[in-house]
Write a protein that holds these residues in place. Sequence first.
Motif, PDB file in Angstrom:
ATOM      1  N   ASN A 161       0.563  -0.825  -0.110  1.00 47.16           N
ATOM      2  CA  ASN A 161       0.058  -0.124  -0.075  1.00 47.16           C
ATOM      3  C   ASN A 161       0.664   1.540  -0.467  1.00 47.16           C
ATOM      4  O   ASN A 161       0.739   2.101   0.630  1.00 47.16           O
ATOM      5  CB  ASN A 161      -1.380   0.477   1.020  1.00 47.16           C
ATOM      6  CG  ASN A 161      -2.151  -1.431   1.154  1.00 47.16           C
ATOM      7  OD1 ASN A 161      -2.384  -1.580   0.279  1.00 47.16           O
ATOM      8  ND2 ASN A 161      -1.917  -1.517   2.271  1.00 47.16           N
ATOM      9  N   SER A 239      -3.635  -0.006  -8.165  1.00 44.48           N
ATOM     10  CA  SER A 239      -4.537  -0.678  -7.405  1.00 44.48           C
ATOM     11  C   SER A 239      -4.588  -1.658  -6.435  1.00 44.48           C
ATOM     12  O   SER A 239      -4.970  -1.784  -5.508  1.00 44.48           O
ATOM     13  CB  SER A 239      -6.532  -0.881  -8.365  1.00 44.48           C
ATOM     14  OG  SER A 239      -6.247  -1.215  -9.371  1.00 44.48           O
ATOM     15  N   LEU A 240      -4.205  -2.560  -6.661  1.00 44.48           N
ATOM     16  CA  LEU A 240      -3.565  -3.669  -5.602  1.00 44.48           C
ATOM     17  C   LEU A 240      -2.511  -3.894  -4.804  1.00 44.48           C
ATOM     18  O   LEU A 240      -2.852  -3.764  -3.668  1.00 44.48           O
ATOM     19  CB  LEU A 240      -3.588  -5.138  -6.849  1.00 44.48           C
ATOM     20  CG  LEU A 240      -4.684  -5.582  -7.411  1.00 44.48           C
ATOM     21  CD1 LEU A 240      -4.204  -7.214  -8.100  1.00 44.48           C
ATOM     22  CD2 LEU A 240      -5.693  -6.046  -6.559  1.00 44.48           C
ATOM     23  N   GLY A 242      -0.514  -0.331  -4.243  1.00 43.36           N
ATOM     24  CA  GLY A 242      -0.312   0.858  -4.701  1.00 43.36           C
ATOM     25  C   GLY A 242      -1.733   1.249  -3.579  1.00 43.36           C
ATOM     26  O   GLY A 242      -2.654   0.818  -2.398  1.00 43.36           O
ATOM     27  N   SER A 244      -4.078   4.811  -1.185  1.00 41.33           N
ATOM     28  CA  SER A 244      -4.738   5.052  -1.658  1.00 41.33           C
ATOM     29  C   SER A 244      -4.911   6.787  -2.160  1.00 41.33           C
ATOM     30  O   SER A 244      -4.785   7.157  -2.806  1.00 41.33           O
ATOM     31  CB  SER A 244      -6.205   5.907  -0.570  1.00 41.33           C
ATOM     32  OG  SER A 244      -5.864   4.676   0.307  1.00 41.33           O
ATOM     33  N   GLY A 245      -2.962   6.880  -1.662  1.00 41.68           N
ATOM     34  CA  GLY A 245      -2.837   7.778  -2.238  1.00 41.68           C
ATOM     35  C   GLY A 245      -1.639   8.058  -3.413  1.00 41.68           C
ATOM     36  O   GLY A 245      -1.274   9.243  -4.206  1.00 41.68           O
ATOM     37  N   LEU A 247      -1.343   8.680  -7.164  1.00 42.27           N
ATOM     38  CA  LEU A 247      -2.069   9.175  -7.787  1.00 42.27           C
ATOM     39  C   LEU A 247      -1.872   8.829  -9.506  1.00 42.27           C
ATOM     40  O   LEU A 247      -0.416   8.875 -10.284  1.00 42.27           O
ATOM     41  CB  LEU A 247      -2.178  10.597  -7.505  1.00 42.27           C
ATOM     42  CG  LEU A 247      -3.399  11.354  -8.851  1.00 42.27           C
ATOM     43  CD1 LEU A 247      -4.530  11.413  -8.949  1.00 42.27           C
ATOM     44  CD2 LEU A 247      -2.505  13.035  -8.368  1.00 42.27           C
ATOM     45  N   LYS A 251      -6.318   5.154 -12.300  1.00 44.23           N
ATOM     46  CA  LYS A 251      -6.728   5.698 -11.766  1.00 44.23           C
ATOM     47  C   LYS A 251      -7.889   6.559 -11.602  1.00 44.23           C
ATOM     48  O   LYS A 251      -9.387   6.532 -11.746  1.00 44.23           O
ATOM     49  CB  LYS A 251      -6.440   5.543 -10.115  1.00 44.23           C
ATOM     50  CG  LYS A 251      -7.125   5.226  -9.066  1.00 44.23           C
ATOM     51  CD  LYS A 251      -7.607   4.314  -8.272  1.00 44.23           C
ATOM     52  CE  LYS A 251      -8.595   4.429  -7.524  1.00 44.23           C
ATOM     53  NZ  LYS A 251      -8.829   3.525  -7.495  1.00 44.23           N
ATOM     54  N   TRP A 254     -10.416   5.601 -14.345  1.00 43.38           N
ATOM     55  CA  TRP A 254     -11.756   4.466 -13.547  1.00 43.38           C
ATOM     56  C   TRP A 254     -13.027   5.686 -12.932  1.00 43.38           C
ATOM     57  O   TRP A 254     -13.548   5.149 -12.707  1.00 43.38           O
ATOM     58  CB  TRP A 254     -11.148   3.534 -12.369  1.00 43.38           C
ATOM     59  CG  TRP A 254     -11.665   2.937 -11.893  1.00 43.38           C
ATOM     60  CD1 TRP A 254     -11.886   1.698 -12.294  1.00 43.38           C
ATOM     61  CD2 TRP A 254     -13.016   2.051 -10.167  1.00 43.38           C
ATOM     62  NE1 TRP A 254     -12.207   0.422 -11.605  1.00 43.38           N
ATOM     63  CE2 TRP A 254     -13.200   1.182 -11.075  1.00 43.38           C
ATOM     64  CE3 TRP A 254     -13.020   3.483 -10.021  1.00 43.38           C
ATOM     65  CZ2 TRP A 254     -14.073   0.428 -10.163  1.00 43.38           C
ATOM     66  CZ3 TRP A 254     -13.690   2.982  -9.076  1.00 43.38           C
ATOM     67  CH2 TRP A 254     -14.055   1.879  -9.127  1.00 43.38           C
ATOM     68  N   GLU A 255     -12.056   6.520 -11.909  1.00 44.95           N
ATOM     69  CA  GLU A 255     -13.373   6.911 -10.973  1.00 44.95           C
ATOM     70  C   GLU A 255     -14.167   7.572 -11.787  1.00 44.95           C
ATOM     71  O   GLU A 255     -15.558   8.114 -11.825  1.00 44.95           O
ATOM     72  CB  GLU A 255     -12.372   7.998 -10.759  1.00 44.95           C
ATOM     73  CG  GLU A 255     -11.230   7.767  -9.059  1.00 44.95           C
ATOM     74  CD  GLU A 255     -11.604   7.251  -7.753  1.00 44.95           C
ATOM     75  OE1 GLU A 255     -11.094   8.767  -7.826  1.00 44.95           O
ATOM     76  OE2 GLU A 255     -11.926   6.796  -7.396  1.00 44.95           O
TER      77      GLU A 255
END
Lengths: 296, 361
Positions: A161, A239-240, A242, A244-245, A247, A251, A254-255
């Motif tokens: 992460n 995404s798997l 990393g 949440s930060g 960028l 991603k 996706w959002e």
Amino acid sequence: MRRALLIAVPYVWLLALFLVPFFIVLKISLSDTELAIPPYTPTLDLSQGWAGIKDFFSQLDFENFVWLTEDDLYWKAYLSSLKIAVISTFLTLLVGYPIAYGMARAPAEWRPTLMMLVILPFWTSFLIRVYAWMGILSNEGYLNQLLLWTGIISTPLTILNTNTAVYIGIVYTYLPFMILPIYSSLERMDESLIEAAEDLGCSRLQAFWLVTIPLSRPGIIAGCFLVMIPVIGEFVIPSLLGGSGTLMIGKVLWEEFFSNRDWPVASAVAVVLLLILVVPIVLFQRNQQKQAEAEK
Amino acid sequence: MTFKTLTLTAVLALGTSAAFAEEVRVYNWSDYIDEELLSKFEEETGLTLIYDVFDSNEVLETKMLAGGSGYDVVVPTADFMQRQIQAGVYQKLDKSKLPNLANMWDVIEERTSRYDPGNEYSINYMWGTTGLGLNVNKVKEVLGDDFPLDTMDLVLKPENMEKLATCGVHFLDAPTEIIPMVLQYLGEDPDSSDPDVIAKAEAPLLAVRPHIQKFHSSEYVNALANGEICVAVGWSGDVLQSRDRAIEAENGVEIVYNPFAEGSLMWSDQMLIPADSPNPDGAHQFLNFIMDAQNMATASNYVYYANGNKASQEFLLEDVIGDPAIYPTEETMSNLYTKSPYDSKTQRVVTRLWTKIKSGT
């Protein structure tokens, strides 16, 4: 006639697999969102004939591209993706070059086996290999257990992460794309050139720097592009592995697509991404051409 | 001979076409059913059940809006569902095919009819609250024995989060759950769709952001159970499943779920039939099967979520119906709030805020 047919094949390929999808995405990027199936408007209505087509085109505009310039999120995400891509390409080169060099210098009868070892992991699903890294890097994972057991660290390292985990994942996944082109250019190298350099007074290191590296340059360039271009748009690894930060533009895409249900803006992001990627791809093509000409 | 071949071909043709018609495809949340029910459904009806899972409303919604998903039954959360009904994604239920509708619980039906007037399109599957999943021992070790374990202070005050960060905190990656929660904490209307009010959620979240290890909507179930994290802002039943996994693993991890004392979000997941469902008849059979009192009880006993089925309550285990974390007391019930869907402009503000909180830009 046969010649024309032969030339037509790659163009049909390009048309069907690149241009048609691109124009579909471009069209959506010029549309507006709507709460319906599909969630954008206008859609082409051919039953109205010419008037329908005219009406369709009159409703398209560039406001989604203007929107991209108004929020600094997008260019920051592009830049951050580029940064991650450049750093991880460099790291992959650092790891991949010695491996390729070792393979090329290994006895000829070993080389097929070594080649096999590089390619073999590809036979396992990519997703499973990334999940395996989650098991290795987590706080309770194998790496931390090993380090704790050997006494190198006393509290577990947080790797999963974080961006570090993303780099590890990317380097691991893309390593073969770096090794194979470098290997193929090193393998063709004439070893007597090194002997000649040493005869002329070069140390081994100088000979490596002045002879081997320049001769393997086409392989290095090819490997770097093969790694960097897909990494810029990478979505699964960050995404798997990393946090949440992390960028990245994948991603953000996706959002836009899933959270905002805004297919038009998502498509605009994709179109810009493609334009950004076209530059390195063209450079890569040029390099390939030059190399082909040099070999003639 | 020719005759025989002909019949054989006919039978084969019939067989394959029948096989196509007799499939029911269900798309439900991950870890959300007792899988024994799936084989029981196949046995009882002779239909082939294909069961896929997802873990975010956004993924489901995008599939629905793209159309042609091929699913016969899907399970969105009520606020998402309301918007999807407006988009024309679903078909009205044929209530004559659903005799088990009589089992449903009017209290819950009244609440879900705010999203689906008259419950014309949907039936309730499960409902629950969003609250705190805690590894009790670790949290007490960090915050002291006397710290109240049901307040938002625990996860929204930076000084507490700084300490908790040492043992790990996850938040749901669901802005539609977390932002209303922060608004409730600030004493604002959690259901507000005013951009200025929503913006107030930013500062408190940014203040605790450095101490949040991850925003994710399903990983916390395992992470809590194996002790990797000590706090999760998560969904009631998921936390309770995590509690059970820890008990099964006998690893000494003790998990509890607490709704927030300040008031928790109540959500409900609804079952619906997409307008383009290939087998609406099979879909109705599935809905009716799920609404059977015993089947619904089996599902709730397994996933630890409350359901909207009154008749199922007599078959529920004592540690389900008797657990106020699952079936809240009257007092907690009155404290729960619900949320309506955001329009697309507000949604953009919310997503943008969420990206800013998660990535700092």
